[in-house]
Write an enzyme that holds these catalytic residues in place. Structure first.
Site, PDB file in Angstrom:
ATOM      1  N   LYS A  13       0.824  -1.211   0.000  1.00 28.84           N
ATOM      2  CA  LYS A  13       0.000   0.000   0.000  1.00 28.84           C
ATOM      3  C   LYS A  13       0.861   1.266   0.000  1.00 28.84           C
ATOM      4  CE  LYS A  13      -2.233  -0.870   3.824  1.00 28.84           C
ATOM      5  NZ  LYS A  13      -1.693  -2.189   4.240  1.00 28.84           N
ATOM      6  N   ARG A  88      -9.759   1.045   9.513  1.00 28.83           N
ATOM      7  CA  ARG A  88      -9.355  -0.301   9.885  1.00 28.83           C
ATOM      8  C   ARG A  88     -10.529  -1.124  10.403  1.00 28.83           C
ATOM      9  NH1 ARG A  88      -3.764  -0.970  10.300  1.00 28.83           N
ATOM     10  NH2 ARG A  88      -2.723   0.953  10.851  1.00 28.83           N
ATOM     11  N   ARG A 127      13.011 -10.674   3.412  1.00 27.05           N
ATOM     12  CA  ARG A 127      13.661  -9.461   2.929  1.00 27.05           C
ATOM     13  C   ARG A 127      14.697  -8.910   3.907  1.00 27.05           C
ATOM     14  NH1 ARG A 127       8.285  -5.498   3.166  1.00 27.05           N
ATOM     15  NH2 ARG A 127       8.211  -5.356   5.434  1.00 27.05           N
ATOM     16  N   ARG A 161      14.566  -6.113   9.531  1.00 20.34           N
ATOM     17  CA  ARG A 161      13.689  -5.470  10.507  1.00 20.34           C
ATOM     18  C   ARG A 161      13.192  -6.511  11.494  1.00 20.34           C
ATOM     19  NH1 ARG A 161       9.444  -1.866   7.221  1.00 20.34           N
ATOM     20  NH2 ARG A 161       8.232  -2.603   9.009  1.00 20.34           N
ATOM     21  N   ARG A 172      -0.324  -9.870  12.453  1.00 18.41           N
ATOM     22  CA  ARG A 172      -0.879  -8.650  11.855  1.00 18.41           C
ATOM     23  C   ARG A 172      -1.881  -8.985  10.751  1.00 18.41           C
ATOM     24  NH1 ARG A 172       4.289  -5.497  10.218  1.00 18.41           N
ATOM     25  NH2 ARG A 172       2.880  -3.838   9.647  1.00 18.41           N
TER      26      ARG A 172
END
Ligand SMILES: [Zn+2]
Length: 216
Positions: A13, A88, A127, A161, A172
């Site tokens: 997004k 949300r 990643r 991360r 999530r």
């Protein structure tokens, strides 16, 4: 034109919103960014936000609504808005209609980035970036040409991360499915829901979104 970008965390997004801002001069209203900006600006609302965040509490729907109201009020009528990370929940979706109407706006499209959850987890969890220049890599899809050496700057330091781990990502996504997915039928019933294949290459996703906004 006012749109919502919907999709689970990691669906792209933010990347697509950046492109729309660059290509069309739209304004991205991302809840996280707005909260930080308002807090740093030290306005009355910002001080309320700071107090809530410092106490480790979740920012209420009422505060988020005020924040969006303030931000919409700062825009020119000609500026299109991209909502990213909002609404949300069904309650927020309802508030948004009222806020937009109060500013003489309406929602034109809700673009849903559809993803294959397992593939998305693989994409996020693998990643990593060069610690020196920030070049992006992936365990499976984009290894450096020479193992352990950044293609761009030659550094041997890489970082990941902390929240790019499978457990966090799945949590999530489950939250997105439970709270946010139920608002999709609301927009579908209004005829403004536009699903896009979020697993396609970034440029293809951008092209699909552009076609929707151009009414093609
Ligand atoms: Zn590098």
């Amino acid at each position: 034109m006012n749109i919502i970008l919907l999709g689970p965390p990691g669906a792209g997004k933010g990347t697509q919103a950046e492109k729309l801002v660059a290509d069309r001069g739209m304004v991205q209203l991302s809840t996280g960014d707005m909260l930080r900006a308002e807090k740093n600006a030290g306005t009355d609302l910002g001080n309320r936000i700071k107090a809530v965040m410092d106490a480790g509490e979740l920012v209420s729907d009422e505060i988020v609504s005020s924040l969006i109201d303030e931000n919409l009020g700062r825009l020119q009528a000609s500026q299109g808005v991209i909502f990213d990370g909002y609404p949300r929940t069904a309650a927020q979706a309802e508030s948004l209609d009222g806020l937009l109407a109060a500013h003489g706006r309406k929602l034109d499209y809700v673009i849903e980035l559809e993803v294959d959850e397992d593939a998305l987890v693989e994409r996020i969890v693998g990643r990593y970036t060069c610690a020196k220049c920030g070049a992006g890599y992936h365990d499976k899809f984009k290894q450096p040409k020479v193992a352990g050496t950044c293609d761009v700057c030659g550094s041997h330091d890489f970082k990941r991360r902390a929240d790019d781990n499978e457990e966090t990502v799945r949590t999530r996504m489950a939250e997105y499915r439970a709270k946010t997915e139920p608002i999709i039928p609301i927009y579908d019933a209004r005829g403004i829901l536009c699903p896009v294949d979020g697993m396609a290459d970034i440029d293809l996703v951008s092209a699909a979104i552009a076609a929707i906004l151009d009414g093609k």
